[in-house]
Design an enzyme around this catalytic site. Sequence first.
Site, PDB file in Angstrom:
ATOM      1  N   ARG A 249       0.857  -1.185   0.000  1.00 57.58           N
ATOM      2  CA  ARG A 249       0.000   0.000   0.000  1.00 57.58           C
ATOM      3  C   ARG A 249       0.893   1.236   0.000  1.00 57.58           C
ATOM      4  O   ARG A 249       2.101   1.107   0.017  1.00 57.58           O
ATOM      5  CB  ARG A 249      -0.932  -0.012   1.204  1.00 57.58           C
TER       6      ARG A 249
ATOM      7  N   CYS B 207       2.748   6.959  -6.978  1.00 57.35           N
ATOM      8  CA  CYS B 207       3.641   8.099  -7.209  1.00 57.35           C
ATOM      9  C   CYS B 207       2.847   9.382  -6.968  1.00 57.35           C
ATOM     10  O   CYS B 207       1.818   9.605  -7.597  1.00 57.35           O
ATOM     11  CB  CYS B 207       4.157   8.070  -8.644  1.00 57.35           C
TER      12      CYS B 207
ATOM     13  N   GLU C 188      -1.924   7.479   6.591  1.00 56.81           N
ATOM     14  CA  GLU C 188      -0.487   7.525   6.856  1.00 56.81           C
ATOM     15  C   GLU C 188       0.327   7.789   5.593  1.00 56.81           C
ATOM     16  O   GLU C 188       1.166   6.963   5.191  1.00 56.81           O
ATOM     17  CB  GLU C 188      -0.016   6.242   7.540  1.00 56.81           C
TER      18      GLU C 188
ATOM     19  N   CYS D 125       9.291   8.843  -3.756  1.00 59.80           N
ATOM     20  CA  CYS D 125       9.293   8.281  -5.103  1.00 59.80           C
ATOM     21  C   CYS D 125      10.426   8.918  -5.891  1.00 59.80           C
ATOM     22  O   CYS D 125      10.720  10.101  -5.734  1.00 59.80           O
ATOM     23  CB  CYS D 125       7.952   8.536  -5.779  1.00 59.80           C
TER      24      CYS D 125
ATOM     25  N   CYS E 217      10.789   8.436  -9.456  1.00 63.60           N
ATOM     26  CA  CYS E 217      10.492   8.028 -10.835  1.00 63.60           C
ATOM     27  C   CYS E 217      10.656   9.192 -11.806  1.00 63.60           C
ATOM     28  O   CYS E 217      10.986  10.302 -11.408  1.00 63.60           O
ATOM     29  CB  CYS E 217       9.080   7.459 -10.908  1.00 63.60           C
TER      30      CYS E 217
ATOM     31  N   GLU F 256      -4.980   6.438  16.013  1.00 63.00           N
ATOM     32  CA  GLU F 256      -4.764   4.995  16.144  1.00 63.00           C
ATOM     33  C   GLU F 256      -3.828   4.710  17.303  1.00 63.00           C
ATOM     34  O   GLU F 256      -2.884   5.456  17.553  1.00 63.00           O
ATOM     35  CB  GLU F 256      -4.075   4.420  14.891  1.00 63.00           C
TER      36      GLU F 256
ATOM     37  N   GLU G 268      -2.042  -8.283   9.005  1.00 62.25           N
ATOM     38  CA  GLU G 268      -2.484  -7.674  10.262  1.00 62.25           C
ATOM     39  C   GLU G 268      -3.456  -8.547  11.054  1.00 62.25           C
ATOM     40  O   GLU G 268      -4.140  -8.076  11.963  1.00 62.25           O
ATOM     41  CB  GLU G 268      -3.066  -6.283   9.998  1.00 62.25           C
TER      42      GLU G 268
ATOM     43  N   TYR H 133      -2.904 -10.704  13.233  1.00 65.90           N
ATOM     44  CA  TYR H 133      -2.575 -10.846  14.660  1.00 65.90           C
ATOM     45  C   TYR H 133      -2.344  -9.510  15.345  1.00 65.90           C
ATOM     46  O   TYR H 133      -1.761  -9.437  16.417  1.00 65.90           O
ATOM     47  CB  TYR H 133      -1.380 -11.785  14.845  1.00 65.90           C
TER      48      TYR H 133
HETATM   49  C1  GLA Z   1      -0.835   1.982  10.752  1.00 64.19           C
HETATM   50  C2  GLA Z   1      -1.941   2.025   9.728  1.00 64.19           C
HETATM   51  C3  GLA Z   1      -3.015   1.016   9.963  1.00 64.19           C
HETATM   52  C4  GLA Z   1      -2.443  -0.283  10.449  1.00 64.19           C
HETATM   53  C5  GLA Z   1      -1.617  -0.044  11.679  1.00 64.19           C
HETATM   54  C6  GLA Z   1      -1.050  -1.295  12.282  1.00 64.19           C
HETATM   55  O1  GLA Z   1      -0.967   2.901  11.740  1.00 64.19           O
HETATM   56  O2  GLA Z   1      -2.506   3.289   9.566  1.00 64.19           O
HETATM   57  O3  GLA Z   1      -3.714   0.846   8.747  1.00 64.19           O
HETATM   58  O4  GLA Z   1      -1.655  -0.834   9.447  1.00 64.19           O
HETATM   59  O5  GLA Z   1      -0.540   0.774  11.344  1.00 64.19           O
HETATM   60  O6  GLA Z   1      -0.280  -1.002  13.429  1.00 64.19           O
HETATM   61 ZN    ZN Z   2       7.165   9.373  -8.787  1.00 65.83          ZN
END
Ligand code: GLA
Ligand code: ZN
Length: 677
Positions: free
Chosen positions: A113, A117, A152, A157, A159, A309, A357, A359
């Site tokens: 994920r 770019c 996040e 990049c 490129c 988070e 993810e 776990y």
């Molecule tokens: C980040 C992401 C979430 C998840 C958590 C796991 O903060 O934003 O999507 O992947 O990490 O700790």
């Molecule tokens: Zn790029």
Amino acid sequence: MWEKIWNQEKIAYGGDYNPEQWPEETWEEDMRLLKLAHIDTLTLNVFSWAALQPSEEEYSFEKLDKIMKLAKDHGMKVCLATSTGAHPAWMARKYPEILRTDIHGIKRKFGARHNSCPNSLVYRKYSVKLAEKLAERYQDFDNIAAWHISNEYGGECYCENCEKAFRIWLKNRYHTLEELNRAWNTSFWGHTFYDWEEIVLPDLRSEHMSEEETAAQGISLDYRRFNSDSILECFRLEYEAVKKYTPEIPVTTNLMGAYKPLDYQKWGKYMDFVSWDNYPSNEDSASQIAFHHDLMRGVGDGRPFVLMEQTPSQQNWQPFNALKRPGVMRLWSYQAVAHGSDAVMFFQMKRSVGSCEKYHGAVIDHAGHEHTRVFREVAELGAELEQIGREILGSVSAAETAIMFDWENWWAIEYSAGPSVSLKYKDEVLKYYEALHSQNIPVDVIGEGDDLSRYKLVIAPILYMTKPGVDERIRAFVSQGGTFVTTYFSGYVDENDLVVIGGYPGRLRDILGIWVEEIDALPEHKKNEFIYGGQTFEAGLVCDIMHLEGAEALAEYQEDFYAKTPVVTRNCFGTGSAYYVGTRSEKGFYQKLLADICSQSQIMPAAKVPEGIEAVKRVRERETYLFLLNHTEEEKEILLSEHGTDLIAQKTYQPGENLTLPPKGTAILRHRKSVEK
Ligand code: GLA
Ligand code: ZN
């Protein structure tokens, strides 16, 4: 009156929920469980782009419609994400230009994920289109708390799209090649550019020896700025898109604390409120966690923020995914609130069955019921937050001390070849921060550009890059009575990483009243020493060799050929004073120096408490909320000096009474000022 940062009536409680990964029949049971845990806010739609847009022409919102209805029917607020943190596979296949190229020059394939770019016009077109469609479709939902753009943002990049865009960015910054050649000091190693097209981006095929080592600091520094700006531009485009339909709904994206690639101080100016993801390891100290909260609050100009988070129990991505011990999730949640968060949010509501993810800690475990330790702790905290209600919301810090932390300075320091590879900006800042935090001195973390006049004490560890105007602001601050502290390797360069000639510390020299002639770098095992306030402390990493030009020496080296020369100095400047610490020392020294300075400047701790207790204040016109957080494993007695009511235990205390805090316990004492007649 209190100011809401998003659509909330109390401290928001919830987090990422991904019902699209589960059969619909399970959703009602999820709602029952989440209600039972007092969850009231769901972050939805974080990674659904592929589901929402199965092909270039087709969009499909039926499932999200159902999820939005589900949340609304159950009285949940929604933090609605735009899903643009991971592009669909078909898009990567059809438009390979949206894929990133890494610093090695390797073009990525579809996968993972945060892989788009930022300068791809295709990515920008379709991410904006999706954000706009979501806003248009869900604009009438009055339970949307905020927009959560992408997720996040991060990375870099290298490129060809980016290279072309970099040249345009450079033209806007420098206008002429002559100015660019000057700023980059291209006469060194025959780098003079005669045509914009000759400029290539700095990667491991051009200027870089490794990710952090470059032959051309000016070029690499600008590339960092450019990369951060490019990604910010993606955020801003989506921001505009959702605002078209929902101008009243606040917009954020979840930041990551001291995350080096993105200049969050610049980002903060374009966000309606700051939110961030707090993932400490169990080994992190209370100070380290507190620093990141204060940093994020500063990015949002001191206003409350959202803890978007945290894990209720453990992560999946650490080498050793230790559980948060009983009580720690609650303690760290209150710590976030103490430092300015108006929300307590988790990743995640429910553990997935597959992929990396599965776990990761969640409110709803694979067991699928409420009879787990984690669920019980989440539900208990939820009940407490419900009881606290709208108290605390909107209150702010009233720190009289600021620590400077600046991204561009960070980049420049760590690209610098010399004086020492062990010189790490964040480490140095943390040493000063921890010394204050351990004494419960409230601190704001600010950028180089921020206003200094509201502080009594400003500390700028390694102010290496002193950007235009910064020295003038410090000069004015000190001459008007402020106290300023800085360290070795400060004042050296301008915003282009070009040395200010005439002697170190450059533009800060008159304020500090010293001239640094040489810098010695010590290997890690080697130390010098100095005596401060009758105690001997170590000097290591780098040792400045300096001359006094009006300042007085507070300590001198004990060894080597520069024994008996100054290492810590103070200069009276106007009605204030400026301290210089010419080396890296140890914890005891920073605590002593800063305790001395605070007492001279009459800067008080938030409260007098036993060791291991963190005391933090949030204030509003009439109320002060004093958070007492017990980070230790022992019960602690705290002698209270004021009348106050603990919002959690609902107990009122008189001055002179003792409050007992169990291990990992928290109290939030509300003090009310009487109304003046
Ligand atoms: C980040 C992401 C979430 C998840 C958590 C796991 O903060 O934003 O999507 O992947 O990490 O700790
Ligand atoms: Zn790029």
